[in-house]
Design a protein around this motif. Structure first.
Motif, PDB file in Angstrom:
ATOM      1  N   UNK A   9       1.614  72.725  51.798  1.00  8.54           N
ATOM      2  CA  UNK A   9       0.417  71.896  51.946  1.00  8.54           C
ATOM      3  C   UNK A   9      -0.266  72.240  53.264  1.00  8.54           C
ATOM      4  N   UNK A  10      -1.589  72.338  53.232  1.00  7.94           N
ATOM      5  CA  UNK A  10      -2.334  72.582  54.465  1.00  7.94           C
ATOM      6  C   UNK A  10      -2.189  71.390  55.402  1.00  7.94           C
ATOM      7  N   UNK A  11      -2.101  71.663  56.685  1.00 11.55           N
ATOM      8  CA  UNK A  11      -2.216  70.584  57.653  1.00 11.55           C
ATOM      9  C   UNK A  11      -3.670  70.153  57.690  1.00 11.55           C
ATOM     10  N   UNK A  12      -3.928  68.960  58.179  1.00 16.64           N
ATOM     11  CA  UNK A  12      -5.322  68.497  58.266  1.00 16.64           C
ATOM     12  C   UNK A  12      -6.128  69.353  59.230  1.00 16.64           C
ATOM     13  N   UNK A  58      -4.384  70.415  44.308  1.00 12.60           N
ATOM     14  CA  UNK A  58      -3.474  69.896  43.292  1.00 12.60           C
ATOM     15  C   UNK A  58      -3.216  68.423  43.591  1.00 12.60           C
ATOM     16  N   UNK A  59      -3.560  67.552  42.652  1.00 13.72           N
ATOM     17  CA  UNK A  59      -3.372  66.110  42.827  1.00 13.72           C
ATOM     18  C   UNK A  59      -3.980  65.624  44.152  1.00 13.72           C
ATOM     19  N   UNK A  60      -5.213  66.106  44.415  1.00 19.03           N
ATOM     20  CA  UNK A  60      -5.983  65.705  45.603  1.00 19.03           C
ATOM     21  C   UNK A  60      -5.333  66.111  46.924  1.00 19.03           C
ATOM     22  N   UNK A 192     -14.028  64.132  45.861  1.00 17.40           N
ATOM     23  CA  UNK A 192     -14.978  65.246  45.942  1.00 17.40           C
ATOM     24  C   UNK A 192     -14.336  66.483  45.325  1.00 17.40           C
ATOM     25  N   UNK A 193     -15.176  67.356  44.789  1.00 19.94           N
ATOM     26  CA  UNK A 193     -14.665  68.582  44.179  1.00 19.94           C
ATOM     27  C   UNK A 193     -15.500  69.775  44.626  1.00 19.94           C
ATOM     28  N   UNK A 329      -4.006  62.491  59.272  1.00 25.26           N
ATOM     29  CA  UNK A 329      -5.082  62.048  58.392  1.00 25.26           C
ATOM     30  C   UNK A 329      -4.848  62.618  57.004  1.00 25.26           C
ATOM     31  N   UNK A 330      -5.091  61.839  55.979  1.00 21.25           N
ATOM     32  CA  UNK A 330      -4.914  62.316  54.604  1.00 21.25           C
ATOM     33  C   UNK A 330      -5.971  63.365  54.268  1.00 21.25           C
ATOM     34  N   UNK A 331      -5.678  64.200  53.292  1.00 17.09           N
ATOM     35  CA  UNK A 331      -6.642  65.204  52.855  1.00 17.09           C
ATOM     36  C   UNK A 331      -7.916  64.559  52.314  1.00 17.09           C
TER      37      UNK A 331
END
Length: 460
Positions: A9-12, A58-60, A192-193, A329-331
């Motif tokens: 997962x990317x860091x913020x 994937x799943x936000x 958002x997409x 912070x969340x994605x």
């Protein structure tokens, strides 16, 4: 077909700074062919796993996913005169500004029309590269062309709390507040997409000009500058910071409320445990200082005050805590911040325009957070990233490295961003900015002023 051997997962921090290009351009004299570089690209892609990833949602949540089928774009062309190659970079940046761009590196081979010279340009996404990273990439390419083995690196370290000094950790109150913010945003259920970001950047590049201007010094002038700094017991970086600030004062004045606010980049690799080494990744932070150039003091006095301010502000807490605050912070909230700040550029012709503008105008926690952090307006004179004297070999069997241009990402919160690098005893400064923030005319005037000041080396 996706190969999930590497998935993270990317860091913020990485998510926030994706789509910000980090650029390095080497000027090579001699017999260098496109095929030489193409073969080297295959080798560096084996060495660095972040050159084999794409960013997937994937799943936000956003992830780096390894893809064995990724090919790094290799673009060839010509340039006819000095400055023409910079125009090529400006055009490529606009094309590559895509929310989920894959792959995350482009390599450009520009052959001079008039002499045996090549501009080898690397344009990397900030999510996988900082200033040192693109230097390591250039180094690996040149050594691979030379026939030297460049080896293989394991997965790059992720910037996590256990790598940081204990005094830079988040306290329980900070963790609670961040967790509450993430939960509150999740309750908003606004998603958002890709089409939303296409709408924003389609309009962005119709209305925004990304400008790059260069200030180069020959070997003699560079040596004079370094000698001057040694004689006066000052660092080259503090010297350059002071002379840019003085030029800003003389050309742009000191009427803006943010005059004297400076951000200087720091290579975090030197302070983590374990050390990060030559891995690709986003391992850079900036520290802020505030100083108004004093024309009643000598230039050296101004430099020394700046140098001392940098020393005092370069604490482990200042360096590492912003990583932790941002990375908690969340994605979803991170995306919302980006849309709120850049949504005003959305294209009116796009089907998502009404959605984007409605969100931009909405009074909510995101808007309050942006205002609190003042991340929606210019707040700095300039940001400077000096990657120092580069550890690059100069002479090879069929070519030599004449110079290197380092161009860090542009910024909405600073009048200019300045990339500084020294190689082959030559100091080069690259100024990048958005035209609507600082005009090319002003930038050229600043560069002329800096050049005059540095050449004279007589500020008293």
């Amino acid at each position: 077909m996706i190969n999930n051997q590497f998935r993270r997962k990317l860091t913020s921090q990485e998510l926030l700074l994706r789509n910000h290009p980090v650029i390095i351009a080497g000027t090579l004299n001699g017999n260098l062919l496109p095929l030489d570089v193409q073969n080297a690209i295959q080798e560096i892609q084996k060495k660095h796993i972040l050159l084999r990833v794409k960013i997937e949602k994937i799943d936000n949540q956003y992830y780096f996913l390894e893809d064995s089928n990724i090919e790094i774009p290799f673009i060839t062309g010509e340039y006819a005169e000095d400055g023409n190659w910079i125009r090529s970079i400006q055009l490529l940046i606009k094309k590559s500004f895509n929310f989920q761009k894959s792959p995350l590196l482009q390599i450009v081979f520009l052959k001079s029309q008039s002499h045996n010279q090549v501009k080898l340009i690397l344009i990397a996404d900030h999510a996988i590269c900082d200033g040192k990273s693109v230097v390591y990439l250039l180094k690996d390419i040149l050594l691979s062309i030379e026939g030297e083995k460049i080896g293989f690196l394991m997965h790059p370290p992720e910037m996590k709390e256990n790598m940081f000094p204990k005094n830079a950790r988040l306290n329980s109150i900070e963790k609670f507040v961040l967790k509450k913010m993430n939960a509150k945003w999740k309750d908003q259920k606004i998603l958002f997409d890709q089409q939303d970001f296409d709408c924003i950047f389609e309009g962005f590049w119709k209305n925004i000009n990304y400008e790059i201007n260069v200030l180069e010094f020959n070997q003699t002038d560079t040596q004079n500058l370094i000698s001057y700094c040694k004689q006066n017991h000052i660092s080259v970086n503090s010297f350059i910071t002071a002379v840019i600030l003085r030029a800003h004062l003389e050309i742009l004045g000191n009427q803006d409320e943010y005059y004297g606010n400076i951000n200087t980049a720091v290579n975090v690799r030197e302070y983590t445990k374990p050390k990060i080494g030559e891995h690709l990744g986003l391992y850079a932070r900036g520290i802020d200082i505030s100083y108004k150039y004093d024309l009643n003091q000598t230039f050296i006095k101004n430099v020394k005050v700046i140098q001392e301010k940098v020393r005092k502000n370069l604490t482990m807490k200042n360096l590492f805590k912003p990583f932790l605050l941002l990375n908690n912070l969340s994605h979803g909230l991170n995306e919302a911040l980006m849309v709120k700040k850049l949504g005003k550029y959305a294209s009116e012709e796009h089907s998502r325009y009404e959605k984007i503008m409605s969100f931009v105008k909405q009074e909510d926690m995101v808007k309050k957070l942006i205002k609190k952090k003042e991340s929606d307006k210019i707040s700095k004179n300039f940001i400077i990233t000096n990657i120092g004297k580069l550890d690059l070999k100069i002479n090879y069997s069929r070519f030599n490295l004449e110079s290197v241009h380092f161009i860090p990402p542009c910024s909405f919160i600073a009048k200019q961003v300045i990339g500084v690098a020294t190689v082959n005893k030559r100091l080069i400064l690259n100024f990048s900015n958005y035209e609507h923030i600082t005009s090319t005319k002003s930038t050229i005037a600043i560069i002329k002023k800096i050049k005059t000041l540095i050449k004279t080396l007589n500020f008293d």
